[in-house]
Scaffold this active site. Structure first.
Site, PDB file in Angstrom:
ATOM      1  N   ILE A 146     -24.131  23.532  28.832  1.00  0.00           N
ATOM      2  CA  ILE A 146     -23.844  24.215  27.555  1.00  0.00           C
ATOM      3  C   ILE A 146     -24.136  23.320  26.370  1.00  0.00           C
ATOM      4  O   ILE A 146     -24.718  23.744  25.380  1.00  0.00           O
ATOM      5  CB  ILE A 146     -22.361  24.640  27.449  1.00  0.00           C
ATOM      6  CG1 ILE A 146     -21.935  25.553  28.593  1.00  0.00           C
ATOM      7  CG2 ILE A 146     -22.112  25.336  26.122  1.00  0.00           C
ATOM      8  CD1 ILE A 146     -20.456  25.937  28.523  1.00  0.00           C
TER       9      ILE A 146
ATOM     10  N   GLU B 240     -23.544  18.904  24.647  1.00  0.00           N
ATOM     11  CA  GLU B 240     -22.961  17.582  24.847  1.00  0.00           C
ATOM     12  C   GLU B 240     -22.514  16.993  23.525  1.00  0.00           C
ATOM     13  O   GLU B 240     -23.002  17.369  22.464  1.00  0.00           O
ATOM     14  CB  GLU B 240     -23.936  16.645  25.547  1.00  0.00           C
ATOM     15  CG  GLU B 240     -25.145  16.276  24.716  1.00  0.00           C
ATOM     16  CD  GLU B 240     -26.056  15.302  25.459  1.00  0.00           C
ATOM     17  OE1 GLU B 240     -25.544  14.282  25.945  1.00  0.00           O
ATOM     18  OE2 GLU B 240     -27.251  15.586  25.546  1.00  0.00           O
ATOM     19  N   GLY B 241     -21.561  16.093  23.620  1.00  0.00           N
ATOM     20  CA  GLY B 241     -21.095  15.377  22.439  1.00  0.00           C
ATOM     21  C   GLY B 241     -21.311  13.893  22.669  1.00  0.00           C
ATOM     22  O   GLY B 241     -22.104  13.508  23.518  1.00  0.00           O
TER      23      GLY B 241
ATOM     24  N   ALA C 138     -19.313  13.131  26.319  1.00  0.00           N
ATOM     25  CA  ALA C 138     -19.201  14.038  27.464  1.00  0.00           C
ATOM     26  C   ALA C 138     -20.278  15.105  27.445  1.00  0.00           C
ATOM     27  O   ALA C 138     -20.892  15.360  26.411  1.00  0.00           O
ATOM     28  CB  ALA C 138     -17.823  14.689  27.472  1.00  0.00           C
TER      29      ALA C 138
ATOM     30  N   LYS D  71     -16.004  19.916  31.572  1.00  0.00           N
ATOM     31  CA  LYS D  71     -16.443  18.812  30.729  1.00  0.00           C
ATOM     32  C   LYS D  71     -16.408  17.533  31.536  1.00  0.00           C
ATOM     33  O   LYS D  71     -15.370  17.180  32.095  1.00  0.00           O
ATOM     34  CB  LYS D  71     -15.499  18.713  29.535  1.00  0.00           C
ATOM     35  CG  LYS D  71     -15.838  17.605  28.597  1.00  0.00           C
ATOM     36  CD  LYS D  71     -15.135  17.846  27.306  1.00  0.00           C
ATOM     37  CE  LYS D  71     -15.775  17.044  26.228  1.00  0.00           C
ATOM     38  NZ  LYS D  71     -15.404  17.561  24.931  1.00  0.00           N
TER      39      LYS D  71
ATOM     40  N   ASP E 173      -9.892  14.546  15.837  1.00  0.00           N
ATOM     41  CA  ASP E 173     -11.326  14.812  15.808  1.00  0.00           C
ATOM     42  C   ASP E 173     -11.606  16.288  15.509  1.00  0.00           C
ATOM     43  O   ASP E 173     -12.449  16.912  16.153  1.00  0.00           O
ATOM     44  CB  ASP E 173     -11.952  14.382  17.148  1.00  0.00           C
ATOM     45  CG  ASP E 173     -13.476  14.263  17.081  1.00  0.00           C
ATOM     46  OD1 ASP E 173     -14.025  14.140  15.963  1.00  0.00           O
ATOM     47  OD2 ASP E 173     -14.117  14.303  18.147  1.00  0.00           O
TER      48      ASP E 173
HETATM   49  N1  LIG Z   1     -14.697  25.542  26.524  1.00  0.00           N
HETATM   50  C1  LIG Z   1     -15.948  25.679  26.042  1.00  0.00           C
HETATM   51  N2  LIG Z   1     -16.576  26.874  26.080  1.00  0.00           N
HETATM   52  C2  LIG Z   1     -17.824  27.009  25.585  1.00  0.00           C
HETATM   53  N3  LIG Z   1     -18.525  26.031  24.976  1.00  0.00           N
HETATM   54  C3  LIG Z   1     -17.957  24.808  24.882  1.00  0.00           C
HETATM   55  C4  LIG Z   1     -16.650  24.558  25.398  1.00  0.00           C
HETATM   56  N4  LIG Z   1     -16.346  23.266  25.155  1.00  0.00           N
HETATM   57  C5  LIG Z   1     -17.389  22.736  24.511  1.00  0.00           C
HETATM   58  N5  LIG Z   1     -18.382  23.638  24.341  1.00  0.00           N
HETATM   59  C6  LIG Z   1     -19.683  23.405  23.693  1.00  0.00           C
HETATM   60  O1  LIG Z   1     -20.189  22.166  24.137  1.00  0.00           O
HETATM   61  C7  LIG Z   1     -20.496  21.305  23.032  1.00  0.00           C
HETATM   62  C8  LIG Z   1     -20.238  19.875  23.416  1.00  0.00           C
HETATM   63  O2  LIG Z   1     -18.853  19.654  23.501  1.00  0.00           O
HETATM   64  P1  LIG Z   1     -18.215  18.230  23.359  1.00  0.00           P
HETATM   65  O3  LIG Z   1     -18.632  17.397  24.506  1.00  0.00           O
HETATM   66  O4  LIG Z   1     -16.754  18.412  23.134  1.00  0.00           O
HETATM   67  O5  LIG Z   1     -18.892  17.571  22.115  1.00  0.00           O
HETATM   68  P2  LIG Z   1     -18.670  17.784  20.558  1.00  0.00           P
HETATM   69  O6  LIG Z   1     -17.326  18.420  20.376  1.00  0.00           O
HETATM   70  O7  LIG Z   1     -18.711  16.399  19.991  1.00  0.00           O
HETATM   71  O8  LIG Z   1     -19.794  18.660  20.121  1.00  0.00           O
HETATM   72  C9  LIG Z   1     -19.607  21.831  21.906  1.00  0.00           C
HETATM   73  O9  LIG Z   1     -20.116  21.544  20.636  1.00  0.00           O
HETATM   74  C10 LIG Z   1     -19.561  23.330  22.188  1.00  0.00           C
HETATM   75  O10 LIG Z   1     -20.690  23.962  21.592  1.00  0.00           O
HETATM   76 MG   LIG Z   2     -15.711  18.573  21.555  1.00  0.00          MG
END
Ligand SMILES: Nc1ncnc2c1ncn2[C@@H]1O[C@H](COP(=O)(O)OP(=O)(O)O)[C@@H](O)[C@H]1O
Ligand SMILES: [Mg+2]
Length: 362
Positions: A20, A22-23, A26, A42, A143
C-alpha cells in the site's frame, strides 16, 4: 525495499495482497487474514527487531486499541516475522480502503477541500486524540500529519481515524527528519529545540498545521526558516486564501499554531471545543479564492499528481461489477480507490459507497 511479496502467506495466517505504501521506518501491505478478512499489515524496516522491541514500540497503540474509539485505528496483532534476510517486527490493524488524509486531500486536485468537510474530519481527529490526551499520563501522538490520519466512507459517512500512536517516540529523530520536507512541516517548533518538549500542545500544533493545509493548500511554515520560537513571522491567515474561512477560523488556527506551546490550546479537547463553537459566515466572495498563487499548489507541496482518470474509470467499472455480484464491501473498497484517482466522481458516488457499506445495493 519491498520486504514482503504479494501472494505469500505469513505465519499461516495472512495472505499478502499488495503493497500500500511506506513511510520513514515501515512498509504497509494490504493482507487477508484467514478468518477475519482484510487488514493492513505494517512491517518495520529495521532488522533484527525482537518481539519485545515490537511490543515496546506498540505499547501506546495497543493500549488505545483496548480503550477502543471510532477515530483511532484499531490494532489487532503484533509479532515478528522471519523474512529471507532478517527478522522484522510487524503489526496488523484495520484496513482503511480510502487511505490517508494526504491522498484524500490530493484527490481534490486544484479545488480546495470544502471547509465543512475539513472541519468535520479535523474534529474527528480531535475526538480521537482527546481520548489519548485524557489518559494519565497523557498519551501524546508525536507524529500527527496527513499521512497518519486515515479516511474512509462508513455507513454513516466520512470517518477519520488516527494511526501510529506513539510510534515516533522510539524512532531515531534523524530517521524521521530524513523523510520528506512535507513531514517536517507538521512538527511543532519546539521539536527542533528541545527533545523533551513533547506535550499535548505539540499534537495541537500538528493538528493545526494539518487543518491549515486542508484550508489553504499551503503549509503554515517553511521548515528551515520559521521553526524557531524567536522567528515571529506571522502565518498568512486562512481567510486570505479560502473564501469560506473567516476571522473566527483564523483565530482558532492561529492559536493552535502559536510558536509558544503555552499559548496554544492545551490539548485536543480544548481545540475541539473551539472548533465546535465555530459557525461559518459566508460573506466573502469567490474572487478572493487562491489569492496566494494561481498554480496548483497541492503539486507544490507534494510534487506528485495522484490523479489518473483513466484508472479511475476502470476502478468504477470493477466496483460496479463487484456490487452486481453481491460483493458489496469489496465494491466499496474499490470505489474509494477510484475516488483517489478522479476527484470529480467523489460527490457523485459517495452516497452509493455509504449504501454498499450498509449492505444495500441498488
Ligand atoms: N491501516 C491502513 N489502511 C490503509 N492504508 C494505510 C494504513 N496504514 C497506512 N496506510 C498507508 O500507508 C502509508 C505508509 O504508512 P506509514 O508507514 O505509517 O508511513 P507514513 O505515515 O510516514 O506515510 C500511509 O501514508 C497510508 O497511505
Ligand atoms: Mg504512518
Amino acid at each position: 525495499m519491498a520486504l514482503l511479496e504479494p501472494g505469500s502467506l505469513l505465519r499461516d495466517t495472512y495472505e499478502v495482497e499488495r503493497f500500500i505504501g511506506e513511510g520513514a521506518f515501515a512498509e504497509v501491505y494490504r493482507v487477508k487474514h484467514r478468518f477475519l478478512g482484510r487488514q493492513a499489515l505494517k512491517i518495520f524496516k529495521q532488522s533484527e527487531m525482537s518481539i519485545e522491541d515490537t511490543h515496546d514500540m506498540l505499547g501506546e497503540a495497543i493500549l488505545l486499541s483496548r480503550i477502543g474509539h471510532p477515530n483511532i485505528v484499531r490494532v489487532f496483532d503484533a509479532n515478528v516475522l522471519e523474512t529471507q534476510r532478517s527478522q522484522h517486527g510487524y503489526f496488523t490493524m484495520e484496513h482503511v480502503p480510502g487511505g490517508s488524509l494526504r491522498k484524500f486531500w490530493q484527490s481534490h486536485g486544484e479545488a480546495l477541500v470544502p471547509v465543512a468537510t475539513s472541519l468535520d474530519l479535523i474534529k474527528q481527529v480531535c475526538r480521537g486524540l482527546t481520548v489519548a490526551h485524557s489518559e494519565k499520563p497523557p498519551i501524546i501522538h508525536r507524529d500527527i500529519k496527513p499521512d497518519n490520519i486515515l479516511v474512509g466512507y462508513e455507513a454513516d459517512g466520512l470517518r477519520a481515524r488516527v494511526s501510529d500512536f506513539g510510534l515516533a517516540k522510539s524512532v531515531n529523530p534523524l530517521t524521521l527528519l530524513a523523510t520528506t520536507a512535507g513531514t517536517v512541516s507538521f512538527k511543532p517548533p519546539e521539536a527542533f529545540l528541545d527533545k523533551k518538549g513533547d506535550s499535548c500542545a505539540s499534537d495541537v500544533w500538528a493538528i493545526g498545521a494539518t487543518l491549515y493545509m486542508l484550508l489553504t493548500d499551503h503549509l503554515p511554515a517553511s521548515p528551515a526558516a520559521d521553526m524557531t520560537l524567536n522567528a515571529r513571522k506571522p502565518i498568512v491567515l486562512p481567510s486570505r486564501t479560502n473564501p469560506d474561512a473567516d476571522s473566527g477560523l483564523d483565530r482558532i488556527v492561529t492559536k493552535a499554531l502559536n510558536k509558544n506551546p503555552a499559548l496554544r490550546y492545551r490539548d485536543a479537547r480544548e481545540l475541539l471545543e473551539a472548533l465546535e463553537q465555530w459557525r461559518p459566515v459566508y460573506e466573502t466572495s469567490q474572487i478572493r479564492r487562491k489569492i496566494l498563487s494561481s498554480e496548483p499548489s497541492k503539486l507544490a507541496i507534494d510534487g506528485v499528481d495522484a490523479r489518473d482518470s483513466g484508472r479511475g474509470r476502470q476502478l468504477i467499472k470493477s466496483a460496479e461489477e463487484l456490487a452486481r455480484s453481491g460483493r458489496l464491501t469489496e465494491a466499496a473498497d474499490t470505489m474509494e480507490e477510484a475516488f483517489n484517482k478522479s476527484p470529480e466522481i467523489r460527490d457523485k458516488y459517495s452516497e452509493r459507497v455509504r449504501l454498499w457499506r450498509r449492505g444495500m445495493s441498488m
